[in-house]
Design an enzyme around this catalytic site. Structure first.
Site, PDB file in Angstrom:
ATOM      1  N   TYR A   1       5.097 -22.514  44.700  1.00 61.93           N
ATOM      2  CA  TYR A   1       5.531 -21.117  44.671  1.00 61.93           C
ATOM      3  C   TYR A   1       6.843 -20.921  45.427  1.00 61.93           C
ATOM      4  O   TYR A   1       7.670 -20.107  45.037  1.00 61.93           O
ATOM      5  CB  TYR A   1       4.428 -20.182  45.205  1.00 61.93           C
ATOM      6  CG  TYR A   1       3.407 -19.900  44.130  1.00 61.93           C
ATOM      7  CD1 TYR A   1       3.725 -19.064  43.058  1.00 61.93           C
ATOM      8  CD2 TYR A   1       2.153 -20.504  44.136  1.00 61.93           C
ATOM      9  CE1 TYR A   1       2.818 -18.832  42.039  1.00 61.93           C
ATOM     10  CE2 TYR A   1       1.233 -20.276  43.120  1.00 61.93           C
ATOM     11  CZ  TYR A   1       1.571 -19.439  42.072  1.00 61.93           C
ATOM     12  OH  TYR A   1       0.689 -19.206  41.057  1.00 61.93           O
TER      13      TYR A   1
ATOM     14  N   ARG B   1       9.532 -21.736  43.146  1.00 64.32           N
ATOM     15  CA  ARG B   1       9.698 -20.671  42.148  1.00 64.32           C
ATOM     16  C   ARG B   1      10.262 -19.393  42.781  1.00 64.32           C
ATOM     17  O   ARG B   1      11.040 -18.674  42.157  1.00 64.32           O
ATOM     18  CB  ARG B   1       8.365 -20.401  41.449  1.00 64.32           C
ATOM     19  CG  ARG B   1       7.943 -21.600  40.588  1.00 64.32           C
ATOM     20  CD  ARG B   1       6.635 -21.388  39.886  1.00 64.32           C
ATOM     21  NE  ARG B   1       6.607 -20.137  39.160  1.00 64.32           N
ATOM     22  CZ  ARG B   1       5.504 -19.441  38.903  1.00 64.32           C
ATOM     23  NH1 ARG B   1       4.336 -19.884  39.304  1.00 64.32           N
ATOM     24  NH2 ARG B   1       5.573 -18.311  38.247  1.00 64.32           N
TER      25      ARG B   1
ATOM     26  N   GLN C   1       3.158 -10.256  31.926  1.00 57.19           N
ATOM     27  CA  GLN C   1       2.428 -11.382  32.518  1.00 57.19           C
ATOM     28  C   GLN C   1       3.279 -12.025  33.606  1.00 57.19           C
ATOM     29  O   GLN C   1       2.826 -12.912  34.314  1.00 57.19           O
ATOM     30  CB  GLN C   1       2.147 -12.441  31.452  1.00 57.19           C
ATOM     31  CG  GLN C   1       1.281 -11.955  30.316  1.00 57.19           C
ATOM     32  CD  GLN C   1       1.330 -12.949  29.167  1.00 57.19           C
ATOM     33  OE1 GLN C   1       0.519 -13.858  29.084  1.00 57.19           O
ATOM     34  NE2 GLN C   1       2.296 -12.803  28.294  1.00 57.19           N
ATOM     35  N   ASN C   2       4.533 -11.594  33.702  1.00 49.62           N
ATOM     36  CA  ASN C   2       5.446 -12.249  34.641  1.00 49.62           C
ATOM     37  C   ASN C   2       5.227 -11.762  36.065  1.00 49.62           C
ATOM     38  O   ASN C   2       4.957 -10.584  36.287  1.00 49.62           O
ATOM     39  CB  ASN C   2       6.895 -12.006  34.223  1.00 49.62           C
ATOM     40  CG  ASN C   2       7.184 -12.562  32.841  1.00 49.62           C
ATOM     41  OD1 ASN C   2       6.407 -13.375  32.340  1.00 49.62           O
ATOM     42  ND2 ASN C   2       8.259 -12.128  32.224  1.00 49.62           N
ATOM     43  N   VAL C   3       5.392 -12.690  36.991  1.00 49.52           N
ATOM     44  CA  VAL C   3       5.188 -12.360  38.406  1.00 49.52           C
ATOM     45  C   VAL C   3       6.534 -12.287  39.133  1.00 49.52           C
ATOM     46  O   VAL C   3       6.578 -12.109  40.340  1.00 49.52           O
ATOM     47  CB  VAL C   3       4.263 -13.403  39.085  1.00 49.52           C
ATOM     48  CG1 VAL C   3       2.879 -13.404  38.432  1.00 49.52           C
ATOM     49  CG2 VAL C   3       4.854 -14.818  39.040  1.00 49.52           C
TER      50      VAL C   3
ATOM     51  N   HIS D   1      -0.586 -10.202  35.993  1.00 47.70           N
ATOM     52  CA  HIS D   1      -0.828 -11.479  36.689  1.00 47.70           C
ATOM     53  C   HIS D   1      -0.423 -11.444  38.160  1.00 47.70           C
ATOM     54  O   HIS D   1      -0.431 -12.481  38.826  1.00 47.70           O
ATOM     55  CB  HIS D   1      -0.105 -12.629  35.977  1.00 47.70           C
ATOM     56  CG  HIS D   1      -0.771 -13.037  34.703  1.00 47.70           C
ATOM     57  ND1 HIS D   1      -0.169 -13.840  33.750  1.00 47.70           N
ATOM     58  CD2 HIS D   1      -2.004 -12.754  34.210  1.00 47.70           C
ATOM     59  CE1 HIS D   1      -1.002 -14.027  32.743  1.00 47.70           C
ATOM     60  NE2 HIS D   1      -2.112 -13.367  32.987  1.00 47.70           N
TER      61      HIS D   1
ATOM     62  N   CYS E   1      -9.770 -11.627  55.015  1.00 45.10           N
ATOM     63  CA  CYS E   1      -9.938 -10.164  55.059  1.00 45.10           C
ATOM     64  C   CYS E   1      -9.408  -9.481  53.791  1.00 45.10           C
ATOM     65  O   CYS E   1      -9.502  -8.272  53.653  1.00 45.10           O
ATOM     66  CB  CYS E   1      -9.305  -9.584  56.318  1.00 45.10           C
ATOM     67  SG  CYS E   1      -7.501  -9.541  56.288  1.00 45.10           S
TER      68      CYS E   1
ATOM     69  N   GLY F   1       8.729 -12.913  24.190  1.00 52.90           N
ATOM     70  CA  GLY F   1       8.749 -14.153  24.966  1.00 52.90           C
ATOM     71  C   GLY F   1       7.430 -14.614  25.532  1.00 52.90           C
ATOM     72  O   GLY F   1       7.372 -15.067  26.670  1.00 52.90           O
TER      73      GLY F   1
ATOM     74  N   ALA G   1      15.668 -13.239  23.631  1.00 52.38           N
ATOM     75  CA  ALA G   1      15.322 -11.881  24.055  1.00 52.38           C
ATOM     76  C   ALA G   1      16.555 -11.099  24.508  1.00 52.38           C
ATOM     77  O   ALA G   1      16.711  -9.924  24.167  1.00 52.38           O
ATOM     78  CB  ALA G   1      14.294 -11.943  25.185  1.00 52.38           C
TER      79      ALA G   1
HETATM   80  P1  OAD Z   1       4.998 -19.704  28.062  1.00 51.61           P
HETATM   81  O1  OAD Z   1       5.841 -20.644  28.850  1.00 51.61           O
HETATM   82  O2  OAD Z   1       3.664 -20.187  27.610  1.00 51.61           O
HETATM   83  O3  OAD Z   1       5.782 -19.214  26.761  1.00 51.61           O
HETATM   84  C1  OAD Z   1       7.103 -18.761  26.818  1.00 51.61           C
HETATM   85  C2  OAD Z   1       7.498 -18.265  25.441  1.00 51.61           C
HETATM   86  O4  OAD Z   1       8.807 -17.752  25.529  1.00 51.61           O
HETATM   87  C3  OAD Z   1       7.506 -19.336  24.345  1.00 51.61           C
HETATM   88  O5  OAD Z   1       6.840 -18.838  23.198  1.00 51.61           O
HETATM   89  C4  OAD Z   1       9.003 -19.550  24.066  1.00 51.61           C
HETATM   90  O6  OAD Z   1       9.272 -19.874  22.694  1.00 51.61           O
HETATM   91  C5  OAD Z   1       9.557 -18.184  24.400  1.00 51.61           C
HETATM   92  N1  OAD Z   1      10.984 -18.164  24.813  1.00 51.61           N
HETATM   93  C6  OAD Z   1      11.655 -19.081  25.551  1.00 51.61           C
HETATM   94  N2  OAD Z   1      12.920 -18.683  25.771  1.00 51.61           N
HETATM   95  C7  OAD Z   1      13.069 -17.484  25.165  1.00 51.61           C
HETATM   96  C8  OAD Z   1      14.134 -16.525  25.050  1.00 51.61           C
HETATM   97  N3  OAD Z   1      15.341 -16.745  25.602  1.00 51.61           N
HETATM   98  N4  OAD Z   1      13.899 -15.395  24.349  1.00 51.61           N
HETATM   99  C9  OAD Z   1      12.689 -15.150  23.776  1.00 51.61           C
HETATM  100  N5  OAD Z   1      11.651 -15.998  23.866  1.00 51.61           N
HETATM  101  C10 OAD Z   1      11.817 -17.145  24.551  1.00 51.61           C
HETATM  102  O7  OAD Z   1       4.876 -18.370  28.957  1.00 51.61           O
HETATM  103  P2  OAD Z   1       3.807 -17.175  28.879  1.00 51.61           P
HETATM  104  O8  OAD Z   1       3.352 -16.933  27.496  1.00 51.61           O
HETATM  105  O9  OAD Z   1       4.376 -16.037  29.633  1.00 51.61           O
HETATM  106  O10 OAD Z   1       0.298 -17.309  34.263  1.00 51.61           O
HETATM  107  O11 OAD Z   1       2.622 -17.791  29.734  1.00 51.61           O
HETATM  108  C11 OAD Z   1       1.509 -17.004  30.047  1.00 51.61           C
HETATM  109  C12 OAD Z   1       0.977 -17.302  31.427  1.00 51.61           C
HETATM  110  O12 OAD Z   1       0.741 -18.701  31.596  1.00 51.61           O
HETATM  111  C13 OAD Z   1       1.949 -16.981  32.545  1.00 51.61           C
HETATM  112  O13 OAD Z   1       1.908 -15.642  32.938  1.00 51.61           O
HETATM  113  C14 OAD Z   1       1.492 -17.856  33.674  1.00 51.61           C
HETATM  114  C15 OAD Z   1       1.190 -19.122  32.904  1.00 51.61           C
HETATM  115  O14 OAD Z   1       0.258 -19.925  33.471  1.00 51.61           O
HETATM  116  C16 OAD Z   1       0.235 -17.166  35.613  1.00 51.61           C
HETATM  117  O15 OAD Z   1       1.161 -17.427  36.353  1.00 51.61           O
HETATM  118  C17 OAD Z   1      -1.040 -16.648  36.126  1.00 51.61           C
HETATM  119 ZN    ZN Z   2      -6.596 -11.500  57.035  1.00 49.13          ZN
END
Ligand code: OAD
Ligand code: ZN
Length: 245
Positions: free
Chosen positions: A65, A68, A99-101, A117, A128, A185, A229
């Site tokens: 983390y 990141r 879903q982005n953090v 997320h 606590c 995305g 995007a």
């Molecule tokens: P992924 O990494 O699985 O997918 C990213 C998507 O973005 C893919 O479909 C790519 O084709 C697309 N992509 C990449 N560059 C792009 C751009 N410039 N414009 C548009 N699309 C683009 O990420 P998520 O689907 O967000 O969870 O993953 C879901 C969750 O899995 C995340 O929130 C995270 C991870 O584990 C936690 O952190 C809890």
């Molecule tokens: Zn504490």
């Protein structure tokens, strides 16, 4: 279905929902999870973002983390984040579900946003349960500690964990009434966005999927807007805005 139809439908929509995934932040320099830069020291996200991984080695998980957090601290919202923040001002009924953090949506000015997320700048005490902000990059101490002295974890929903109570219900409630949904995305490998998009589909919403390549959402979409995007989304929005009353 053509781009013009999507533009017109968005221009005439009463209510707008957006779901975003890691791809929207790719052009801000934040690697996606399942892209070619998705690995860290040969670990996959699925090997690190779990309660078991944290139990085994809180320090390793915090190091991941920390790496990141450094990237997120340097990153700036891109044109896609900014377009979404602008859309919010043109719809009375609006909800952004991310879903982005990385916090880039709020930095771009979005207010009606559900960070389903969690957020990379927050930590939660293992004992606590206190939730607090940790802004230091690099971290002052690893593992991060709570005021009470106990170890804290990132305030993020990990694999195998439940969502914050009520948060998905809020999203579903909105999606079951919306008439337009844009998904940006996300791969759909974590299946929540598919489920959310299905809810909107069943409610009769017009769905646009914005992605550089077909995703698991594309099949549900009325229009697949293929492209980056940061350019595709502003293009769609600017055309719609021109004709929106
Ligand atoms: P992924 O990494 O699985 O997918 C990213 C998507 O973005 C893919 O479909 C790519 O084709 C697309 N992509 C990449 N560059 C792009 C751009 N410039 N414009 C548009 N699309 C683009 O990420 P998520 O689907 O967000 O969870 O993953 C879901 C969750 O899995 C995340 O929130 C995270 C991870 O584990 C936690 O952190 C809890
Ligand atoms: Zn504490």
């Amino acid at each position: 279905m053509s781009f013009e139809v999507a533009v017109n439908r968005l221009a005439n929509a009463r209510s707008l929902a957006i779901i975003t995934g890691a791809g929207i932040s790719a052009e801000s320099g934040i690697p996606t999870f399942r892209g070619k830069d998705g690995l860290w020291r040969n670990y996959r996200a699925e090997d690190l973002a779990t309660p078991e991984a944290f139990e085994r080695s809180p320090k390793t998980v915090w190091e991941w983390y920390e790496m990141r957090r450094e990237i997120c601290a340097k990153a700036k919202p891109n044109e896609a984040h900014l377009s979404i923040a602008d859309m919010e001002n043109h719809f009375d009924d609006f909800l952004l579900i991310t879903q982005n953090v990385d916090g880039l949506h709020t930095r771009a000015g979005s207010k009606k946003v559900l960070e389903i997320h969690g957020n990379i700048w927050k930590a939660r005490c293992m004992k606590c349960k206190n939730v607090f902000e940790v802004k230091d990059v690099p971290l002052k101490e690893n593992p991060v500690k709570c005021q009470c002295g106990s170890i804290a974890r990132p305030h993020i929903v990990w694999f195998g964990e439940k969502y914050e109570p009520g948060i998905l219900e809020k999203a579903i409630d909105f999606l079951s009434k919306t008439d337009f949904l844009i998904v940006v995305g996300t791969s759909g490998m974590v299946t929540t966005p598919i489920y959310l998009a299905q809810t909107a589909d069943e409610a009769g919403a017009y769905i646009v999927d914005v992605n550089i390549e077909p995703s698991l959402i594309t099949g549900l979409a009325d229009f697949f807007l293929q492209g980056k995007a940061g350019s595709a989304l502003p293009h769609l929005w600017n055309k719609s805005k021109e004709i929106r009353k």
